[in-house]
Design an enzyme around this catalytic site. Structure first.
Site, mmCIF file in Angstrom:
data_model
loop_
_atom_site.group_PDB
_atom_site.id
_atom_site.type_symbol
_atom_site.label_atom_id
_atom_site.label_comp_id
_atom_site.label_asym_id
_atom_site.label_seq_id
_atom_site.Cartn_x
_atom_site.Cartn_y
_atom_site.Cartn_z
ATOM 1 C CB CYS A 271 24.122 -9.445 26.618
ATOM 2 S SG CYS A 271 24.088 -9.932 28.440
ATOM 3 C CB ALA A 273 28.458 -8.488 20.676
ATOM 4 N N PRO A 274 25.894 -8.603 18.442
ATOM 5 C CG PRO A 274 24.870 -9.154 16.303
ATOM 6 C CD PRO A 274 24.802 -9.417 17.745
ATOM 7 N N GLY A 276 22.632 -4.891 17.642
ATOM 8 C CA GLY A 276 21.388 -4.465 17.017
ATOM 9 C C GLY A 276 20.534 -3.609 17.747
ATOM 10 C CE LYS A 277 17.266 -7.444 21.258
ATOM 11 N NZ LYS A 277 18.011 -8.163 20.403
ATOM 12 C CB CYS A 393 16.181 -14.839 20.232
ATOM 13 S SG CYS A 393 17.475 -15.485 20.379
#
Length: 460
Positions: A271, A273-274, A276-277, A393
């Site tokens: 999963c 997008a966008p 970061g990970k 989050c």
């Protein structure tokens, strides 16, 4: 002439703020997306104008329940029965009266009346004027709920959170913790960035940003994190354009660090997008190995591709793929699988204030089921003795600890203790997971669990 130009700018900025609020409240657009979209379409706005509009919009959304409570104390027509545009104008004005004391109340009222007329509601301009001038005179007389008599209503009105959400949090956290979460979720925070260590160092990046008169502080938890403020917009920052950093909260950065990727490994972000990970683990592997960054939404994938190119990463492969559908070719092929699951977002309200109004209990229950469905599928991609990183989050245990407990009972995975890998002063819980609460460690609310697949035959 200067005062006339200043007044003209104020009228324009308030009208822009009203336009953005319409898209947020009526179209349920994300606050940060609505603001960013408008600024992209109107690049001629000054830094001062953008800052004023941003504060006005974010503050009005953030304090919406409080503002409506104040309005209803002085208006015979209650907020649910008002015409939407009039309600938005009143909210904008009352936010300024209560929270922006440097702006004269008379000017706030006058600008609200002008906005009312500009939006073709001339007959209601007297109503708007009367309500706002009364509030301006009697703001100190507003009767708020008493904490000792009704603590739930008190937190709801004082911090602008729906009562059902307060009750949900109180099921899992002590009252004082919930109160602090509400308070922290309304605080303005600096932008947190992650240094792209394939292109520079945090020390060199800090010096470069300071040379552009940007205020920079070292991260609170991680060496490659910095906190910045006093910049115009990111696209104007040279180091950003050159791919030397990404925007990412330190809580989210912990996922990559705890995953401990090794050079040359194969990593799946299901999963992504966008991005970061995905981009973080790609950097941690020194641009080696392979990161399969997958997502289902085309527009988000475009943003992911843009970030990968900007960061000059060569080891990220972007794929449009539904995490709920099994990719048989990838079964047992990944050293690490990142599952940053779709969630309620209750840990990032301080950055996305609209979340508190758009999420509902039924929606959270549906998300819990979706998270489990994703885990059922993607756990198959992990090699024996490989790692699955599960993160959200949110601060809701049903989406976090409860899901991990369900997962370890049904699939051949064991929790990996992470205490030795956590920066001070963070602590894992008794089972080896970590739940960060919003603002408690200068981070978003965030949950992370590291799970290792047992050495079993995949085809048993």
């Amino acid at each position: 002439m200067a005062n006339q130009n200043q007044l003209k700018t104020q009228v324009n900025t308030r009208n822009i703020a009203l336009t953005i609020l319409q898209s947020i409240f009526q179209d349920q657009a994300y606050t940060h997306v609505a603001i960013d979209h408008y600024f992209k379409m109107h690049k001629g706005l000054s830094k001062q104008d953008r800052a004023f509009i941003t504060r006005l919009v974010e503050g009005t959304v953030e304090h919406c329940i409080t503002l409506d409570y104040i309005i209803n104390q002085f208006s015979k027509t209650k907020t649910p029965k008002m015409k939407k545009i009039i309600l938005y104008i009143l909210r904008l004005a009352v936010y300024q009266i209560k929270y922006m004391d440097k702006v004269p109340i008379s000017a706030i009222c006058n600008e609200a009346v002008k906005l009312t007329k500009k939006r073709k509601f001339h007959p209601l301009s007297g109503f708007v004027n009367g309500v706002l001038r009364t509030i301006g005179r009697k703001l100190d007389e507003v009767v708020y709920p008493k904490e000792v008599h009704d603590p739930i209503q008190y937190l709801s009105i004082m911090y602008s959170f729906p009562e059902w959400l307060i009750r949900l949090w109180l099921k899992h956290y002590p009252y004082d913790t919930v109160k602090e979460m509400c308070e922290n979720s309304n605080k303005t925070v600096d932008t947190t960035i992650r240094c792209n260590t394939t292109r520079t160092t945090a020390y060199a990046l800090k010096k470069e940003l300071e040379a552009e008169n940007i205020t920079v502080e070292q991260g609170y938890l991680l060496d490659d994190a910095l906190h910045i403020k006093d910049y115009d917009h990111l696209r104007a920052v040279q180091a950003f354009k050159e791919g030397k950093f990404s925007v990412q909260d330190e809580s989210s950065m912990l996922v990559g660090h705890l995953a401990s990727p090794k050079n040359g490994q194969r990593i799946m972000d299901v999963c992504a997008a966008p991005g970061g990970k995905s981009t973080h683990v790609a950097e941690l592997m020194g641009n080696t190995g392979q990161v399969l960054a997958r997502d289902i939404y085309p527009k988000k994938l475009e943003l992911l591709e843009e970030n990968v190119k900007r960061l000059h990463l060569k080891n990220v492969e972007i794929q449009a793929y539904n995490a709920l559908e099994i990719d048989k070719d990838m079964v047992g092929q990944a050293d690490i699988v990142l599952v940053d699951a779709p969630c309620s977002g209750l840990g990032i309200i301080r950055k996305k204030p609209d979340i508190r109004y758009n999420i509902h209990e039924e929606g959270i229950k549906e998300l819990v089921c979706l998270q489990k469905d994703i885990l059922k599928v993607v756990q198959q991609y992990v090699k024996p003795e490989g790692i699955l990183m599960y993160s959200t989050c949110t601060v809701n245990p049903e989406e976090n600890q409860n899901n991990v407990t369900w997962f370890t009972r049904n699939y051949p995975f064991d929790l990996v203790p992470i205490q030795d890998e956590l920066p001070e002063p963070l602590e894992e819980d008794e089972r080896g997971m970590i739940q960060l609460l919003p603002g408690f460690h200068h981070t978003d609310g965030f949950f992370i669990a590291k799970l290792k697949k047992r050495a079993v035959d995949l085809y048993e």
